[in-house]
Enzyme design. Sequence first.
Site, PDB file in Angstrom:
ATOM      1  N   LYS A 139       2.546   9.585   9.218  1.00  0.00           N
ATOM      2  CA  LYS A 139       1.318   9.221   9.650  1.00  0.00           C
ATOM      3  C   LYS A 139       2.404   9.266  11.166  1.00  0.00           C
ATOM      4  O   LYS A 139       2.903  10.730  11.201  1.00  0.00           O
ATOM      5  CB  LYS A 139       1.651   7.718   9.723  1.00  0.00           C
ATOM      6  CG  LYS A 139       1.429   6.676   8.351  1.00  0.00           C
ATOM      7  CD  LYS A 139      -0.123   5.721   8.145  1.00  0.00           C
ATOM      8  CE  LYS A 139      -0.946   6.095   7.510  1.00  0.00           C
ATOM      9  NZ  LYS A 139      -0.879   5.032   6.848  1.00  0.00           N
ATOM     10  N   PHE A 195       0.696  -1.306  -0.396  1.00  0.00           N
ATOM     11  CA  PHE A 195      -0.239  -0.088  -0.209  1.00  0.00           C
ATOM     12  C   PHE A 195       1.025   1.633  -0.372  1.00  0.00           C
ATOM     13  O   PHE A 195       1.957   1.519   0.907  1.00  0.00           O
ATOM     14  CB  PHE A 195      -0.877  -0.053   0.879  1.00  0.00           C
ATOM     15  CG  PHE A 195      -1.514   1.453   1.237  1.00  0.00           C
ATOM     16  CD1 PHE A 195      -2.871   1.406   0.424  1.00  0.00           C
ATOM     17  CD2 PHE A 195      -0.912   2.720   2.110  1.00  0.00           C
ATOM     18  CE1 PHE A 195      -3.881   2.721   0.397  1.00  0.00           C
ATOM     19  CE2 PHE A 195      -2.114   3.188   1.747  1.00  0.00           C
ATOM     20  CZ  PHE A 195      -3.349   3.403   1.101  1.00  0.00           C
ATOM     21  N   ASP A 221       9.566   2.431   2.240  1.00  0.00           N
ATOM     22  CA  ASP A 221       7.612   3.312   2.161  1.00  0.00           C
ATOM     23  C   ASP A 221       8.021   3.006   3.417  1.00  0.00           C
ATOM     24  O   ASP A 221       7.587   1.230   3.708  1.00  0.00           O
ATOM     25  CB  ASP A 221       7.088   2.756   1.311  1.00  0.00           C
ATOM     26  CG  ASP A 221       5.367   3.657   2.163  1.00  0.00           C
ATOM     27  OD1 ASP A 221       4.823   4.234   2.548  1.00  0.00           O
ATOM     28  OD2 ASP A 221       5.128   3.245   1.522  1.00  0.00           O
TER      29      ASP A 221
HETATM   30  C1  LIG Z   1      -0.723   5.270   5.302  1.00  0.00           C
HETATM   31  C2  LIG Z   1       0.617   4.844   3.806  1.00  0.00           C
HETATM   32  C3  LIG Z   1       0.218   5.679   2.461  1.00  0.00           C
HETATM   33  C4  LIG Z   1       0.275   6.931   2.355  1.00  0.00           C
HETATM   34  O1  LIG Z   1      -0.408   7.853   3.018  1.00  0.00           O
HETATM   35  P1  LIG Z   1      -1.024   9.142   3.359  1.00  0.00           P
HETATM   36  O2  LIG Z   1      -0.567  10.356   3.854  1.00  0.00           O
HETATM   37  O3  LIG Z   1      -2.494   8.703   3.218  1.00  0.00           O
HETATM   38  O4  LIG Z   1      -1.379  10.037   1.862  1.00  0.00           O
HETATM   39  C5  LIG Z   1       1.702   5.310   1.946  1.00  0.00           C
HETATM   40  N1  LIG Z   1       2.350   4.460   2.611  1.00  0.00           N
HETATM   41  C6  LIG Z   1       2.488   3.775   3.105  1.00  0.00           C
HETATM   42  C7  LIG Z   1       2.863   2.038   4.093  1.00  0.00           C
HETATM   43  C8  LIG Z   1       0.747   3.858   4.369  1.00  0.00           C
HETATM   44  O5  LIG Z   1       0.379   3.098   5.920  1.00  0.00           O
END
Ligand SMILES: *Cc1c(COP(=O)(O)O)cnc(C)c1O
Length: 408
Positions: free
Chosen positions: A262, A148, A233
């Site tokens: 986050k 994701f 990521d």
């Molecule tokens: C939440 C998340 C995103 C997206 O972040 P947003 O602030 O919602 O754009 C991307 N990668 C990972 C692994 C995430 O958990």
Amino acid sequence: MSGSSVVKPHMGDTQQLLEAAEQSVLFTAARPAVIMEKGEGMYLWDTEGRSYLDFIGGWAVNALGHSPRVIQEALAEQSAQLVNASPGFFNKPMVEFAKQLTELSVFDRVFFGSSGAEANESAIKLARKYGALHRGGAYEIITTLGGFHGRTLAMMSATGKPYWEPLFAPKVPGFRHVPFNDLDAMREAISKQTCAIMIEPVQGEGGVHPADPAYVTGLRELCDEHGILLIFDEIQTGLGRTGKLFAYEHYGIEPDVMTLGKGIGGGFPLSAMLTKERYNLFEPGEQGGTYTGQPLAMAVGKAVVGAIVEQQLAVQAADVGAYIQVELSKIAEGYGLTGIRGMGLLIAFNLPQPRGSELCAASMANGLIINSSSPSVIRLIPPLIVSRSDVDEMLARLRRSLNDVLDA
Ligand SMILES: *Cc1c(COP(=O)(O)O)cnc(C)c1O
């Protein structure tokens, strides 16, 4: 702290607010019929004065809990000093925060954004720029199924979620998906067009699946061999969540690029992309944003990251996370829970029946917020300040909810 400082309910407000929500807020998600009004530590309160023990923490965002003094003070001080200059200027908290992040990590350079998807877009642009300069125009990024990476058009293309595939056509081209933790599949997918591999060290939204150590080491070797970038990521795994400040530290390797989001802002919209000096490749105009390095965000981020380090919350996450897994195992057999897994405070388990959303609703009624990342999977991503006694209270409320929902 167990819901003692209850806010005064504004009787009558709630129904009106819920009606206004139905009429005015664009529908994007089925939300429960409550209006959140206040947060403190591990708890949220709604407009009816009901309290909820929060084991989601704004989706792994509220690292220091709700409305921590650290954020209140950083915002008050910075907003009295400078709210916004311009992305065309350096500002003091921006420089200090960038320096702090490079000192805490293996990276040399930081670009700031407001959301995780924006940080990932930066990483993709950087990888393509690298491909254009050094790999004969290679532009393809290989990502993993079940990953994701966010909800912009390009990040929906990057994300390997089968049910997103037909959405919002045409997709942004240049992404390939291979099974996670499958080094051979990754090796076979690399071509002359490849400029980078992007993974989450622990797939979060995908149901909490950590990368195998040999897989990560193998990816690092593949990237070195082919001269392509390894992008981590760490939007969900970064800043102490997995029991280390950054999840790459578990694997003994260094990615070329890391994205953070986050927890980095503790609830304030903030993200970052970090990279090494040799990938400091953007020319003026190629990358930017109105809110890059925004002083309020910078002051908050600096204070939040400072508190995570100072209070050794990564160590606490490892300790309390292990405690959660042990305590969950004790009740697992009785309820048919399986697959208890995770790293630090990124934890999931499987239900014996696909009743995740019912369990989340029952938990809300019992004053507990948890998340179901798919119908049979429950995920716990509490604030890093969570204590063992919070865990005991969570388990009591969870057991009540399991009793309410699961067939005997
Ligand atoms: C939440 C998340 C995103 C997206 O972040 P947003 O602030 O919602 O754009 C991307 N990668 C990972 C692994 C995430 O958990």
